[in-house]
Design an enzyme around this catalytic site. Structure first.
Site, mmCIF file in Angstrom:
data_model
loop_
_atom_site.group_PDB
_atom_site.id
_atom_site.type_symbol
_atom_site.label_atom_id
_atom_site.label_comp_id
_atom_site.label_asym_id
_atom_site.label_seq_id
_atom_site.Cartn_x
_atom_site.Cartn_y
_atom_site.Cartn_z
ATOM 1 C CE1 TYR A 197 8.948 5.066 2.666
ATOM 2 C CE2 TYR A 197 7.429 6.905 2.926
ATOM 3 C CZ TYR A 197 7.932 5.697 3.368
ATOM 4 O OH TYR A 197 7.421 5.114 4.508
ATOM 5 C CD GLU A 256 10.747 -7.699 5.728
ATOM 6 O OE1 GLU A 256 10.960 -8.834 6.216
ATOM 7 O OE2 GLU A 256 10.392 -6.723 6.416
ATOM 8 C CG ASP A 269 -0.046 -17.266 8.469
ATOM 9 O OD1 ASP A 269 0.945 -17.307 9.234
ATOM 10 O OD2 ASP A 269 -1.230 -17.327 8.881
ATOM 11 C CG ASN A 302 8.391 -2.070 0.378
ATOM 12 O OD1 ASN A 302 7.840 -2.217 1.470
ATOM 13 N ND2 ASN A 302 8.982 -0.945 0.009
ATOM 14 C CG HIS A 347 5.293 -2.375 10.047
ATOM 15 N ND1 HIS A 347 6.594 -2.814 10.030
ATOM 16 C CD2 HIS A 347 5.250 -1.298 9.202
ATOM 17 C CE1 HIS A 347 7.303 -2.011 9.217
ATOM 18 N NE2 HIS A 347 6.505 -1.100 8.706
ATOM 19 N NE ARG A 374 4.018 6.694 1.770
ATOM 20 C CZ ARG A 374 4.242 5.472 2.181
ATOM 21 N NH1 ARG A 374 4.708 4.571 1.346
ATOM 22 N NH2 ARG A 374 4.011 5.131 3.417
ATOM 23 N N PRO A 415 0.784 -1.236 0.000
ATOM 24 C CG PRO A 415 -0.100 -1.099 2.134
ATOM 25 C CD PRO A 415 0.534 -2.065 1.180
ATOM 26 C CG ASN A 416 -0.302 4.269 1.280
ATOM 27 O OD1 ASN A 416 -1.294 4.762 0.743
ATOM 28 N ND2 ASN A 416 -0.348 3.732 2.478
ATOM 29 N NE ARG A 459 10.040 6.023 8.590
ATOM 30 C CZ ARG A 459 9.133 5.820 7.641
ATOM 31 N NH1 ARG A 459 9.333 4.877 6.735
ATOM 32 N NH2 ARG A 459 8.047 6.562 7.584
ATOM 33 C CB SER A 499 12.552 4.342 5.111
ATOM 34 O OG SER A 499 11.527 3.477 5.585
ATOM 35 N NE ARG A 529 7.059 4.196 10.002
ATOM 36 C CZ ARG A 529 5.959 4.360 9.241
ATOM 37 N NH1 ARG A 529 5.623 3.451 8.364
ATOM 38 N NH2 ARG A 529 5.218 5.446 9.353
ATOM 39 C CG HIS A 569 11.104 -2.357 4.580
ATOM 40 N ND1 HIS A 569 9.737 -2.305 4.430
ATOM 41 C CD2 HIS A 569 11.388 -3.524 5.199
ATOM 42 C CE1 HIS A 569 9.218 -3.408 4.961
ATOM 43 N NE2 HIS A 569 10.198 -4.169 5.426
ATOM 44 C CB ALA A 620 1.455 0.094 6.216
HETATM 45 C C1 DQA Z 1 8.255 1.027 3.842
HETATM 46 C C2 DQA Z 1 8.343 1.235 5.365
HETATM 47 C C3 DQA Z 1 6.992 0.999 6.014
HETATM 48 O O1 DQA Z 1 7.092 1.190 7.424
HETATM 49 C C4 DQA Z 1 5.971 1.984 5.479
HETATM 50 O O2 DQA Z 1 4.693 1.709 6.021
HETATM 51 C C5 DQA Z 1 5.930 2.020 3.989
HETATM 52 C C6 DQA Z 1 7.162 1.895 3.222
HETATM 53 C C7 DQA Z 1 9.574 1.382 3.140
HETATM 54 O O3 DQA Z 1 9.756 0.944 2.008
HETATM 55 O O4 DQA Z 1 10.416 2.093 3.696
HETATM 56 O O5 DQA Z 1 4.870 2.265 3.399
HETATM 57 O O6 DQA Z 1 7.967 -0.337 3.596
#
Ligand code: DQA
Length: 138
Positions: free
Chosen positions: A23, A96, A85, A72, A78, A18, A10-11, A105, A100, A109, A98, A75
């Site tokens: 980011y 995995e 699963d 990735n 977390h 954003r 998401p996002n 943070r 950031s 997170r 990320h 959110a």
């Molecule tokens: C993220 C870090 C997450 O905590 C956050 O909710 C994101 C982006 C990152 O790529 O740094 O949406 O996964």
């Protein structure tokens, strides 16, 4: 030819607009084009969704035939027992990522439902985290 997929949660469709101080200002589409031309000997598919169940469906769909998943979950990393699963259920290895450094943070997170079943975790290198993950499969 190895078959990889990058899956964004998401996002992450808002990358570029954003919180650019966290980011960056590049869109994921632009970055994806550069990564695809850099790794032209591998096939790299891409999927993004803001919906938890759609991410689970996609991971199930690719998770027994692809050579690697770069995930990735944003959110949902977390919060999502369901994504944790499915990462455990499939046979394709998951790295995995990320953008950031989630450990520098907020406390919420620092928890990941994915890490225990990931092949590895790469975080904090900006968009470069994704290419480091792709490279780890080569
Ligand atoms: C993220 C870090 C997450 O905590 C956050 O909710 C994101 C982006 C990152 O790529 O740094 O949406 O996964």
């Amino acid at each position: 030819m190895k078959k990889l997929i990058i899956i964004n949660g998401p996002n992450l469709n808002l990358l570029g607009k954003r919180e650019p101080e966290i980011y960056g200002s590049e869109t994921f589409e632009d970055y994806l084009n550069s990564i695809k031309s850099k790794f032209d000997k591998v096939s790299i598919d891409y999927f993004q969704s803001n919906i938890e169940g759609e991410l689970i469906d996609k991971i199930q769909e690719v998770g027994f035939s692809y050579d690697g998943i770069v995930l990735n979950a944003a959110a949902y990393t977390h919060t999502s027992v369901g994504i944790g699963d499915v990462v455990k259920a499939i046979t394709t290895p998951v790295v995995e990522v990320h953008i950031s450094n989630t450990f520098s943070r907020e406390d919420f997170r620092h928890q990941s439902y994915i890490s225990p079943n990931a092949k590895g975790v790469i975080l904090g290198f900006g968009l470069q985290s994704y290419e480091l993950a792709v490279e780890s499969f080569l």
